[in-house]
Design an enzyme around this catalytic site. Sequence first.
Site, short mmCIF file in Angstrom:
data_model
loop_
_atom_site.label_atom_id
_atom_site.label_comp_id
_atom_site.label_asym_id
_atom_site.label_seq_id
_atom_site.Cartn_x
_atom_site.Cartn_y
_atom_site.Cartn_z
N ARG A 1 -17.46 13.35 -5.96
CA ARG A 1 -17.54 14.65 -7.27
C ARG A 1 -17.29 15.83 -6.99
O ARG A 1 -17.51 16.72 -7.63
CB ARG A 1 -18.75 14.24 -7.95
N GLY B 1 17.83 -9.90 0.37
CA GLY B 1 18.51 -8.69 0.65
C GLY B 1 17.77 -7.65 -0.31
O GLY B 1 17.21 -7.88 -1.33
N ASP C 1 4.28 -2.84 1.94
CA ASP C 1 5.78 -3.03 2.56
C ASP C 1 6.44 -4.34 2.28
O ASP C 1 7.35 -4.80 3.18
CB ASP C 1 6.04 -2.51 4.14
N GLY D 1 8.69 -2.59 -4.67
CA GLY D 1 9.74 -1.81 -5.46
C GLY D 1 10.91 -2.87 -6.06
O GLY D 1 11.20 -2.53 -7.22
N ARG E 1 7.16 -1.05 12.18
CA ARG E 1 6.14 -1.89 11.73
C ARG E 1 6.09 -3.32 12.83
O ARG E 1 6.80 -3.52 13.43
CB ARG E 1 6.59 -2.43 10.34
N HIS F 1 8.29 3.09 -1.79
CA HIS F 1 8.95 1.85 -2.66
C HIS F 1 10.30 2.38 -2.63
O HIS F 1 10.93 3.42 -3.01
CB HIS F 1 8.43 1.62 -4.17
P1 IMP Z 1 -3.80 5.74 4.46
O1 IMP Z 1 -3.55 5.07 3.10
O2 IMP Z 1 -2.79 6.95 4.95
O3 IMP Z 1 -5.29 6.38 4.62
O4 IMP Z 1 -3.68 4.84 5.74
C1 IMP Z 1 -4.56 3.73 6.01
C2 IMP Z 1 -3.77 2.31 6.54
O5 IMP Z 1 -3.09 1.82 5.33
C3 IMP Z 1 -2.74 2.75 7.49
O6 IMP Z 1 -2.87 1.62 8.58
C4 IMP Z 1 -1.69 3.01 7.07
O7 IMP Z 1 -0.52 2.61 7.70
C5 IMP Z 1 -1.77 1.82 5.72
N1 IMP Z 1 -0.91 2.00 4.58
C6 IMP Z 1 -1.17 2.68 3.56
N2 IMP Z 1 -0.24 2.79 2.78
C7 IMP Z 1 0.51 1.70 3.20
C8 IMP Z 1 2.02 1.04 2.72
O8 IMP Z 1 2.44 1.52 1.59
N3 IMP Z 1 2.30 0.35 3.49
C9 IMP Z 1 2.02 -0.16 4.75
N4 IMP Z 1 0.74 0.14 5.15
C10 IMP Z 1 0.13 1.18 4.35
#
Ligand code: IMP
Length: 430
Positions: free
Chosen positions: A142, A414, A13, A17, A304, A41
Amino acid sequence: MPSIVVVGLQWGDEAKGKVVDYVSQDADVVVRYNGGNNAGHTVVIDGEVFKFHTLPVGALNPGVMSVITDGVVIDPGVLSSELDGLESRGFHIENLKISGCAHVIMPYHKLLDKLEEESKGEKKIGTTGRGIGPCYADKVSRVGIRISELVVPELFRSRLEDALAVKNRILTSVYGAEALDVDQIFDEYSAYACRIAGYVADTAHIVSDAARLGKKIVFEGAHGTLLDIDHGTYPYVTSSHVTAGGACIGTGIGPTQIDRVIGVAKSYTTRVGEGWFPTELCDETGNYIRERGKEYGTTTGRPRRCGWFDAVAVKFTAMVNSADAIALISLDVLSGLETVRVCKAYEIDGSVTPLFPSNPYILEKCRPVYEELPGWSDDISGVRKFDDLPENAKNYVEYVSQALGVPVALVSVGRGREQTVMVRPDLLQI
Ligand code: IMP
C-alpha cells in the site's frame, strides 16, 4: 458467448498475441488484465511485425476498444513510446482506456529489481529487470503510486516524495547505490502523465457495462500460468495473477462474466530465466527447436531454454484455468525431427505420477516419462487445413489433446496471422 479469456499454459511466450489478434478480429473490447512490460506479444500482419509490451494486442484492430485494467503495472515511458511508435506507423490509438487504479512502475522499482537480483547471485530469479516485482510489492504494501495519482501533479509530487524518502534509504544503506533525485523523476514522469492522461478512465465500469450489454470481450492474459504468483513454480515466477481468474481480479468483473477460456500452449516447451524445467533439452534437439522457433525473448532478447511438450504441467495449468480449448502453437517448428516426445508422467524416486506437484521443489526430482511419436519431415508452414497436415503431425496433435483431455481448437504453423489451421473454430467464436 460474448467473453473469452486467452491465457498461457506454460512459462510464457506461447504466442498468445497471435491468438488474441485472431479472436479479437470480431471483438468489441480487448482487455489486458495482468503483468506489465515484462510481457512481449508479437503479431505479424502481412509480413509487418508489431511488438507489444503494455498495450493490448487488440489495439491494432480498428473499432476495437482496448482496455488496460487495474491488475496491470504500467511503465508510462514504455507505454508512451508504444503509442508514439504505433502512431508513427499510421495507427491512431483513440479507443484506449487505462485504469486509474493500475500501478506505476517507477525508476526505483527498476533499480531495485536489478540490485535485488544482483544480490541474490546464483539464486537469482532471472527477472526481466523491468521493475515488475518491486512495483507489485509496493502495491500490496500500500505504498505504490497509481495512474490516477500520477496524472494529478500536486498529488504525484507528494506521493513521490513520500516514496523516495524510504526508497532512497534502502538504495543507499542496503545496496550502497546513489539516491534518486525527486525533481528529475517528477519532471520525466510528468511528461509521461501528459501523454497518457487523456486515456485514463474507470475501466471496471466500462468492462462491466460492456459485458452487461453483451459486447464481445477478449481478456488478454500476459505470461504463462507456470509463472503465476500462486500456481506457478514459486519463487521462479512473476508477481501477478496470470490465470484466467486473474481476468476477474485484475479487471473488476465476476467469474460469471467469463464464458470461455482458451489455453495457449506451444507444441514444445520454453522457459526464460531460472527455475525448474523437467523436460528441458540441453542438447542438439534443444538447439534445433530454439533456432527453428526463433526462441529469443521479445522483451529481453535472451535465448529461451527449450524442451519437449510437458503434458503433466499443461494438464495442471489447463485445470487451474478451466481451459475449454487449446490453441497449439508452432507445430511447424517440430518438422524435421525423426521422433517427437511428449512427457506423460513424472517418475519421482521410483514411483510414477501423472500429477504436477504443488510443491515445485519436488520438480527437482521429477524425471519425465515420455511417449515417443514418429515425426514428420514436410514443411507445414503453408498448410491451412487440418486434413492437409502430414499423418504424423495430426497424430501428434491428437495425442496432445487426449493427454490433456481438452480439445485443440487451432494449430498454428507460423507467425503470420494467416498461418493458422482451424480444428474447432466453434470454440474460438465470440
Ligand atoms: P519478472 O516478471 O520480470 O519479475 O520475471 C520473473 C520471471 O518471469 C523471470 O523468470 C522472467 O523471465 C519470467 N517472465 C516474466 N514475463 C515473462 C514473459 O512474458 N515470458 C516469459 N517469461 C517471463
